[in-house]
Design an enzyme around this catalytic site. Structure first.
Site, short mmCIF file in Angstrom:
data_model
loop_
_atom_site.label_atom_id
_atom_site.label_comp_id
_atom_site.label_asym_id
_atom_site.label_seq_id
_atom_site.Cartn_x
_atom_site.Cartn_y
_atom_site.Cartn_z
N HIS A 173 0.77 -0.99 0.16
CA HIS A 173 0.44 -0.29 0.05
C HIS A 173 0.32 0.85 -0.02
CE1 HIS A 173 0.18 -0.44 4.75
NE2 HIS A 173 0.71 0.74 4.64
N ASP A 187 0.51 -7.10 1.43
CA ASP A 187 0.75 -6.13 1.60
C ASP A 187 2.26 -6.20 1.59
OD1 ASP A 187 0.35 -3.74 1.35
OD2 ASP A 187 -0.19 -3.63 4.06
N SER A 197 4.74 2.29 8.40
CA SER A 197 3.96 0.61 7.34
C SER A 197 5.04 0.67 6.31
CB SER A 197 2.91 1.41 6.41
OG SER A 197 1.90 1.53 7.17
#
Length: 460
Positions: free
Chosen positions: A102, A132, A208
């Site tokens: 992402h 992901d 992230s």
């Protein structure tokens, strides 16, 4: 006076030790400072800036002969540059970097910035939206700082952990906490699905793709998502285990641009208390097989519907996601030991790890002309089932794989299984091609979506 002299002597003896820079080796050392650990690990954690081109929403009057020209300027579609910010981890001195899908997925330009302010352009080697994860490559004339993997199966609840990343774009930040849970599944937000480590080390937007490291500076996971009500950290963060990340790196180095996951060919559900009573178990454990493809490797190994898988590769499994994780950390071509309960008896089996078979032929087609122009279809086989996440019970028929043009407004979706078009039974993609040539203004499409039947009618 004696007490004062003793205190001064103790401090003098302690100063040389405090000045040493090394990775702490014990709880006593780590309690003094995280600084040596951070100095060791932080240079391998990078900031990632990604740019992607997106299209603004199309005019709702596009295709309408009366209004499309009238409102052309008001709803004109223009490309727009979208920026994303996240973190990454260098995993080898030759520039292999891991981040989240992402963060970099579909990016047209990716820039990696190290802590010493060096910048590199990055290429995507492998990207997987479901997990992901994305594996990148940067090129440097000198060896790059990097983190080594730790066996994430050895991680225990209560261990100290540091999260290193770039939250909110303010620059590299380190937060501390513990591993607060293992084998978390079905709880992460975003695109990631599967099995996660849980930590209370603060993880915020921008973390992230960064690093979750242990007290020895080894990578134990890649932060991917949080549970939050405010948008910031509430102490519940999730990280993709290092063992799975390592498998992605191996496949990227082997030249794969997408992750090849072992195919189970079964659908199962976690055994809860009520199911445990029905199966005569003293405690709820394992995954009960509720459906199975005829050529599933589990069927080949002797398992059947109603059997309960208790462990995979020597590790207990209590959810389908955990079971899939145990398979995914082993390469395709291997075999794994499976312990299962069948008719009240605990059995052992060796299950082959295989790719989803792409047979019978999918015979993919795209309708080019007529009212069904832009409709892509494929015959269902195990590979198609796996790609589109179809239930194992749907092992025959024709599935929608693509939708462009006016059909997007009809209501059909990718993954719909077609039964009939204008009364013509759809048994293969050739039947869809035949139906597309019908000379009629009235159309009816019948099918199944998520176990529910649907019917669409339209005129041209």
């Amino acid at each position: 006076m004696r007490i004062l002299l003793s205190l001064i002597l103790s401090l003098a003896l302690a100063l040389p030790l405090a000045a040493q820079t090394k990775v702490p080796q014990s709880q006593a050392e780590i309690s003094l400072s995280f600084a040596p650990l951070v100095k060791e690990a932080a240079p391998a954690v990078v900031n990632i800036f990604a740019n992607r081109v997106v299209q603004q929403a199309e005019s709702p009057f596009r295709g309408n002969p009366m209004f499309q020209d009238m409102f052309r300027d008001l709803f004109q579609t223009r490309p727009r540059m979208q920026n994303s910010l996240g973190s990454g981890v260098i995993l080898s001195e030759d520039g292999i970097v891991v981040s989240n899908y992402h963060v970099v997925g579909m990016a047209t330009e990716i820039r990696v910035v190290l802590t010493d302010r060096r910048e590199f352009e990055a290429d995507i080697l492998l990207a997987d939206e479901d997990s992901d994860l994305a594996i990148l490559k940067i090129t440097s004339d000198a060896p790059l700082p990097h983190l080594d993997f730790r066996d994430s199966d050895e991680v225990e609840v209560g261990e100290l952990a540091l999260a290193i990343g770039n939250p909110f774009g303010i620059g590299q930040t380190v937060t501390s906490g513990i591993i607060s849970g293992l084998a978390r599944s079905g709880t992460a937000t975003g695109n990631a699905r599967g099995y996660f480590l849980q930590t209370d080390a603060a993880i915020n937007p921008g973390n992230s793709g960064g690093a979750l490291v242990d007290v020895n500076g080894k990578l134990i996971g890649v932060p991917t998502s949080i549970l939050t009500r405010s948008g910031g950290s509430n102490g519940v963060g999730f990280a993709i285990p290092a063992n799975l990340v390592a498998r992605y790196v191996e496949q990227a180095r082997a030249g794969n641009d997408s992750f090849v996951q072992p195919w189970a060919g079964i659908f199962g559900q976690a055994v809860d208390f009520s199911l445990a009573e029905g199966f005569g178990l003293t405690v709820p454990e394992g995954v009960v097989i509720s459906s199975m493809h005829p050529v599933s490797p589990f069927a080949e190994a002797g398992l059947a519907l109603g059997d309960i898988v208790l462990s995979v590769d020597g590790q207990a499994v209590n959810s389908p996601a955990e079971m899939l994780f145990r398979m995914s950390v082993r390469p395709v071509g291997d075999t794994i030991a499976v312990e299962y309960l069948s008719d009240g008896t605990i059995e052992q089996a060796e299950v082959a790890l295989i790719e989803a078979p792409d047979t019978p032929a999918r015979d993919a087609r795209v309708i080019e002309d007529g009212p069904l122009a832009g409709l892509g279809v494929s015959n269902i086989n195990p590979a198609v089932q796996s790609e589109l996440r179809l239930p194992t019970s749907m092992d025959t028929g024709v599935v929608v794989t693509r939708l462009t043009g006016p059909l997007r407004r009809l209501g059909l979706r990718v993954g719909d299984v077609l039964d009939q078009i204008n009364g013509l039974e759809i048994e293969g993609t050739g039947d869809v091609a035949t139906a597309a040539t019908m000379n009629t203004r009235r159309w009816r499409v019948d099918g199944v979506r998520g176990g529910q039947r649907f019917s669409y009618r339209f005129r041209i």
